[in-house]
Enzyme design. Structure first.
Site, PDB file in Angstrom:
ATOM      1  N   ARG A  88     -25.945 -10.019 -36.759  1.00  0.00           N
ATOM      2  CA  ARG A  88     -26.752 -11.060 -37.819  1.00  0.00           C
ATOM      3  C   ARG A  88     -28.079 -11.019 -37.230  1.00  0.00           C
ATOM      4  O   ARG A  88     -28.429 -11.144 -36.011  1.00  0.00           O
ATOM      5  CB  ARG A  88     -26.372 -12.365 -38.189  1.00  0.00           C
ATOM      6  CG  ARG A  88     -25.925 -13.187 -36.689  1.00  0.00           C
ATOM      7  CD  ARG A  88     -27.004 -14.239 -36.545  1.00  0.00           C
ATOM      8  NE  ARG A  88     -26.891 -14.796 -35.136  1.00  0.00           N
ATOM      9  CZ  ARG A  88     -27.701 -14.409 -34.187  1.00  0.00           C
ATOM     10  NH1 ARG A  88     -28.287 -13.528 -34.146  1.00  0.00           N
ATOM     11  NH2 ARG A  88     -27.338 -15.031 -32.991  1.00  0.00           N
ATOM     12  N   ASP A 115     -23.041 -17.956 -36.019  1.00  0.00           N
ATOM     13  CA  ASP A 115     -22.838 -16.290 -35.969  1.00  0.00           C
ATOM     14  C   ASP A 115     -21.290 -15.771 -36.489  1.00  0.00           C
ATOM     15  O   ASP A 115     -21.546 -14.791 -37.248  1.00  0.00           O
ATOM     16  CB  ASP A 115     -22.708 -15.577 -34.413  1.00  0.00           C
ATOM     17  CG  ASP A 115     -23.881 -16.270 -33.613  1.00  0.00           C
ATOM     18  OD1 ASP A 115     -25.087 -16.495 -34.347  1.00  0.00           O
ATOM     19  OD2 ASP A 115     -23.828 -16.147 -32.500  1.00  0.00           O
TER      20      ASP A 115
END
Ligand SMILES: *[C@@H]1O[C@H](CO)[C@@H](O)[C@H](O)[C@H]1NC(C)=O
Ligand SMILES: *[C@@H]1O[C@H](CO)[C@@H](O)[C@H](O)[C@H]1NC(C)=O
Ligand SMILES: *[C@@H]1O[C@H](CO)[C@@H](O)[C@H](O)[C@H]1NC(C)=O
Length: 474
Positions: A59, A206
């Site tokens: 990400r 995350d």
């Protein structure tokens, strides 16, 4: 990474997507090239074909740095780069792990006795976190063995969450191999907790985005309870990731854990000064909630209560009315015992102002005023300054890269991920993208031989990708 064409062909060959544990399970005929290659390597390694594949993406966090563990919302999007694992459940109670990159050595262990080495974690330890998290959640007495071949495309130690993607992918692999189901939210929560086996006090951004991401949209991720809301980015701009080529090393982990602790100490001092039950308070968000005030008011309270000079352990004890012994045994974690000063004012100021910037960013995206890009860019710039000055999580190379990106046309630019190395994210007008890439390449990468060597993986445009998936071959 699945190339664009492969992704498209994947969509075309998608037959009857069914939901497995709320994870889309794609039936894939005509395996795309990367899966085909992985399958062949798997067969030559283990002597039989994989039964399924799992992938979990990395990400990029657009804004909201170092605030997830304080309880505040963040705004990431998944990238195309991912961890892909080919899997075959086996009768033996053994986990055999192999990696397509020969720098990462094979690893074998019993499924019944998973030991995670915190001292010098190697790649397989991250896998074991996900494995152990799922095993413990279900109290599996007789977990299945698995053969796994892993292929990763997220540059490691670059702030793009390669380790969490690996933990998440391993969690998904273990879930499916043992025939269990969970929602994406439950998976994200389990993987957040289980990554702490390795000694990082992460806040959950995350793992959440790796599971909850959807193609075409960034997400506002909120915690307690965990939820994700679409944030449609304005048209006309492209997000570009640029790697500073400074690896976030072990020191970064230790800096990170100190920041987590500084925020916890600031929480306690702010709570005590406002007459709250400070012993139970853990996160800066809780102080705001208990007081029922705005983020702006919290910033005023920080100015009133905390001083900019660093606090010694002794002063913290005095403020809280406890002994050094109590501080060490009840508040400071094991690896924090010899830290001698704590910057509470600066850290709290960063957290409350960054939390406000995230909400502002989301608001601008949904209202889309004519000058949306300028406003978003300004927030990204402020975020970087706060990370650099207040949170001290930047480094000279990241600062230089941010300056170069702004100089060559980015409307906003900031470090992304924990910092102390790793990547920047910049918002660039799409019509200037090509000249931007050319100029940044020249100014940052071509001036340094080592950077040049990795340049092709270091500077790229990205768009919001999809979350974790399981594939089976039709
Ligand atoms: C394999 O991993 C090492 C260590 O992370 C990395 O330096 C190298 O570039 C990787 N090789 C390939 C082909 O991706
Ligand atoms: C962890 O790994 C390090 C380095 O490989 C090794 O020295 C140490 O003995 C290991 N610890 C455990 C508990 O296995
Ligand atoms: C990077 O890619 C370009 C264009 O594909 C190629 O010409 C160049 O040799 C590559 N550089 C390295 C260091 O691999």
């Amino acid at each position: 990474m699945l190339q664009e064409a492969e992704l498209n062909s994947l969509q075309e060959t998608l037959k009857l997507p069914v939901f497995y544990a709320n994870i889309v399970l794609l039936n894939v005929s005509n395996l795309p090239f990367r899966l085909q290659k992985l399958k062949e390597m798997f067969i030559s390694k283990f002597g039989s074909a994989p039964k399924f594949y799992a992938r979990a993406p990395g990400r990029v966090n657009l804004i909201g740095e170092h605030i997830d563990y304080c309880g505040y919302a963040v705004l990431p999007m998944a990238i195309e780069q991912d961890i892909l694992i080919a899997v075959e459940p086996v009768q033996t109670q053994v986990v055999q792990l192999a990696n397509t990159n020969s720098s990462y050595l094979d690893f074998t262990t019993s499924v019944n006795n998973v030991q995670i080495n915190k001292t010098k974690p190697q790649w397989h330890n991250y896998f074991l976190c996900g494995l152990k998290g799922i095993q413990e959640h279900f109290g599996l007495n007789n977990p299945t063995g698995i053969n796994c071949l892993l292929d990763g495309t997220i540059p490691p130690s670059s702030g793009l969450s390669s380790s969490s993607a690996l933990v998440c992918c391993a969690g998904l692999v273990t879930l499916r191999a043992n025939g269990k189901t969970l929602s994406k939210v439950e998976l994200a929560e389990i993987c957040t907790k289980s990554e702490r086996y390795i000694g990082t006090e992460g806040g959950g951004m995350d793992q959440s985005i790796s599971f909850l991401a959807e193609e075409g949209t960034a997400k506002l991720i909120e915690f307690s309870p965990l939820r994700a809301t679409d944030v449609r980015l304005p048209s006309g701009a492209t997000f570009v990731i640029a790697n500073s080529c400074v690896e976030m090393n072990k020191a970064a982990t230790s800096h990170y854990n100190i920041r987590v602790m500084e925020c916890r100490l600031a929480t306690k001092l702010l709570s005590k000064s406002k007459g709250l039950e400070w012993k139970n308070m853990l996160r800066l968000h809780d102080v705001q909630t208990k007081l029922g005030v705005s983020l702006e008011e919290m910033l005023t309270i920080v100015e009133e209560v905390l001083h900019p000079e660093p606090y010694s352990a002794e002063e913290i004890c005095k403020c809280l009315g406890i002994t050094l012994e109590e501080l060490r045994s009840q508040i400071l974690s094991q690896n924090m015992q010899d830290v001698s000063t704590f910057k509470l004012h600066q850290r709290a100021k960063h957290v409350y102002s960054e939390a406000a910037r995230v909400l502002e960013f989301k608001k601008i995206c949904s209202e889309a005023p004519a000058n949306a890009l300028q406003l978003l860019g300004e927030l990204m710039k402020q975020s970087h300054i706060s990370c650099r000055e207040m949170y001290e999580c930047s480094c000279p190379e990241l600062d230089r890269l941010v300056d170069i990106c702004l100089q060559f046309g980015a409307i906003g630019s900031r470090l992304t991920g924990a910092g102390w190395g790793g990547c920047t994210v910049s918002m660039v007008p799409t019509d200037k993208l090509n000249t931007f890439l050319k100029n940044v390449k020249k100014a940052y990468y071509q001036t340094d031989g080592q950077r040049l060597a990795v340049e092709n993986n270091s500077l790229f445009a990205t768009k919001p990708g999809r979350g974790a998936l399981v594939f089976v071959e039709a």
